[in-house]
Scaffold this motif. Sequence first.
Motif, PDB file in Angstrom:
ATOM      1  N   PRO A  30       0.827  -1.207   0.000  1.00 19.21           N
ATOM      2  CA  PRO A  30       0.000   0.000   0.000  1.00 19.21           C
ATOM      3  C   PRO A  30       0.862   1.258   0.000  1.00 19.21           C
ATOM      4  O   PRO A  30       1.927   1.300   0.622  1.00 19.21           O
ATOM      5  N   ALA A  31       0.386   2.274  -0.717  1.00 17.83           N
ATOM      6  CA  ALA A  31       1.125   3.535  -0.803  1.00 17.83           C
ATOM      7  C   ALA A  31       0.128   4.688  -0.808  1.00 17.83           C
ATOM      8  O   ALA A  31      -1.053   4.513  -1.133  1.00 17.83           O
ATOM      9  N   VAL A  32       0.613   5.881  -0.442  1.00 17.15           N
ATOM     10  CA  VAL A  32      -0.204   7.081  -0.481  1.00 17.15           C
ATOM     11  C   VAL A  32       0.615   8.203  -1.100  1.00 17.15           C
ATOM     12  O   VAL A  32       1.819   8.315  -0.864  1.00 17.15           O
ATOM     13  N   ILE A  33      -0.041   9.010  -1.926  1.00 19.43           N
ATOM     14  CA  ILE A  33       0.588  10.180  -2.545  1.00 19.43           C
ATOM     15  C   ILE A  33      -0.148  11.404  -2.013  1.00 19.43           C
ATOM     16  O   ILE A  33      -1.364  11.532  -2.171  1.00 19.43           O
ATOM     17  N   TYR A  34       0.599  12.310  -1.360  1.00 18.49           N
ATOM     18  CA  TYR A  34      -0.035  13.461  -0.703  1.00 18.49           C
ATOM     19  C   TYR A  34       0.677  14.747  -1.108  1.00 18.49           C
ATOM     20  O   TYR A  34       1.755  14.737  -1.696  1.00 18.49           O
ATOM     21  N   GLY A  35       0.066  15.875  -0.764  1.00 14.51           N
ATOM     22  CA  GLY A  35       0.720  17.161  -0.946  1.00 14.51           C
ATOM     23  C   GLY A  35       0.154  17.985  -2.086  1.00 14.51           C
ATOM     24  O   GLY A  35      -0.804  17.597  -2.770  1.00 14.51           O
ATOM     25  N   ALA A  36       0.759  19.183  -2.287  1.00 19.16           N
ATOM     26  CA  ALA A  36       0.396  20.140  -3.333  1.00 19.16           C
ATOM     27  C   ALA A  36      -1.063  20.594  -3.195  1.00 19.16           C
ATOM     28  O   ALA A  36      -1.723  20.917  -4.187  1.00 19.16           O
ATOM     29  N   LYS A  37      -1.582  20.578  -1.965  1.00 17.41           N
ATOM     30  CA  LYS A  37      -2.939  21.042  -1.664  1.00 17.41           C
ATOM     31  C   LYS A  37      -3.998  20.283  -2.464  1.00 17.41           C
ATOM     32  O   LYS A  37      -5.007  20.852  -2.888  1.00 17.41           O
ATOM     33  N   GLN A  38      -3.738  18.995  -2.661  1.00 16.55           N
ATOM     34  CA  GLN A  38      -4.688  18.133  -3.353  1.00 16.55           C
ATOM     35  C   GLN A  38      -5.044  16.953  -2.453  1.00 16.55           C
ATOM     36  O   GLN A  38      -4.328  16.649  -1.491  1.00 16.55           O
ATOM     37  N   ALA A  39      -6.143  16.306  -2.777  1.00 17.03           N
ATOM     38  CA  ALA A  39      -6.547  15.122  -2.011  1.00 17.03           C
ATOM     39  C   ALA A  39      -5.519  14.011  -2.206  1.00 17.03           C
ATOM     40  O   ALA A  39      -4.906  13.881  -3.282  1.00 17.03           O
ATOM     41  N   SER A  40      -5.333  13.219  -1.171  1.00 16.11           N
ATOM     42  CA  SER A  40      -4.361  12.119  -1.250  1.00 16.11           C
ATOM     43  C   SER A  40      -4.837  11.068  -2.248  1.00 16.11           C
ATOM     44  O   SER A  40      -6.039  10.817  -2.397  1.00 16.11           O
ATOM     45  N   THR A  41      -3.871  10.462  -2.916  1.00 16.04           N
ATOM     46  CA  THR A  41      -4.148   9.378  -3.854  1.00 16.04           C
ATOM     47  C   THR A  41      -3.665   8.079  -3.238  1.00 16.04           C
ATOM     48  O   THR A  41      -2.513   7.983  -2.800  1.00 16.04           O
ATOM     49  N   LEU A  42      -4.543   7.079  -3.186  1.00 18.05           N
ATOM     50  CA  LEU A  42      -4.186   5.776  -2.641  1.00 18.05           C
ATOM     51  C   LEU A  42      -3.755   4.863  -3.775  1.00 18.05           C
ATOM     52  O   LEU A  42      -4.405   4.802  -4.821  1.00 18.05           O
ATOM     53  N   ALA A  43      -2.680   4.134  -3.567  1.00 16.01           N
ATOM     54  CA  ALA A  43      -2.143   3.266  -4.617  1.00 16.01           C
ATOM     55  C   ALA A  43      -1.593   1.992  -4.002  1.00 16.01           C
ATOM     56  O   ALA A  43      -1.434   1.883  -2.779  1.00 16.01           O
ATOM     57  N   ALA A  44      -1.310   1.030  -4.860  1.00 13.12           N
ATOM     58  CA  ALA A  44      -0.702  -0.238  -4.439  1.00 13.12           C
ATOM     59  C   ALA A  44       0.426  -0.553  -5.416  1.00 13.12           C
ATOM     60  O   ALA A  44       0.258  -0.466  -6.638  1.00 13.12           O
TER      61      ALA A  44
END
Length: 224
Positions: A30-44
Motif C-alpha cells: 500500500p502507498a499514499v501520494i499526498y501534498g500540493a494542496k490536493q486530495a491524497s491518492t491511494l495506490a498499491a
Amino acid sequence: MVQTIRIEAEAREQAGKGAARATRRQGLVPAVIYGAKQASTLAALDPRDVMKQMNKGGWQSHLFEVAVKGGATERCLMRDVQFHPVTDRPIHVDFQRLSAGSRIRVKVAVHFLNEDTCPGIKAGGVLNVVRREIEVMADPENVPEAFEIDLAAAEIGDGMRWSAVKDQFGAKPAIIGRDFMVASIAAPTVVEDAPAAAPGPVEAIKQKAPAAGAAAPAKGGKKK
C-alpha cells in the motif's frame, strides 16, 4: 541531473489498516501520494519495484512518476518506506506530490574527486568526511545525483566546505548563515611506544631475592 523513475501502480479505493492489510494479502504494497494542496491518492505497488529502488540507494533524491492505473500520473518524491520488523519486506510507502514552481527538500550525496592523487592523502593524511550527504532546497528539475568536491590540491590540514562544491546547481543548503564543513584532510595519527612500567613492590622483592639453590652469603667473615 537527477533521474526520473516511472513506477506502475494499482489504484486503492479505501484507506485504513484493514484495507492496507487486504492489499498486502494480495502481494502488493500500500502507498499514499499526498501534498500540493490536493486530495491524497491511494495506490498499491509491486514490492519488487520498491526493493529495486531501495537497493539502488539515493532514492530520497530521485523523482518518481507514479502511474496509477485508471488515474493520473503523479510526479512525486518517495519520502518514507516502512518495513516489516521480521521479514524486512516493504509494507507501506509515502510519496510527496510536487507542485509547479516549488522547491523540494532533499539530501544529496557528496562525491570526492581525485582522492587517489590528493597530495595530503599521499603524504599520509586521512580524508575525514563530516557529511556524506548535504540537505538542500532545490528545484525539482535541477536536483543533482551528487555534489562533487575536488581534492586535487588538498593538503594536510585543509578543510573542504560548502563553498568547495564544484557545482551547486542553484540549490540552497538547509544550514543557513555559515560555510559549513563537509570534509577535511586530517594529519596521520602517530602511536608512540608506551614506556616500560616500573616494577611494583612484589616484582621488586622478587628481583632482589637470590635464585633458588644459590648459596647464602657468609656471615662474620672467613670460616676458621
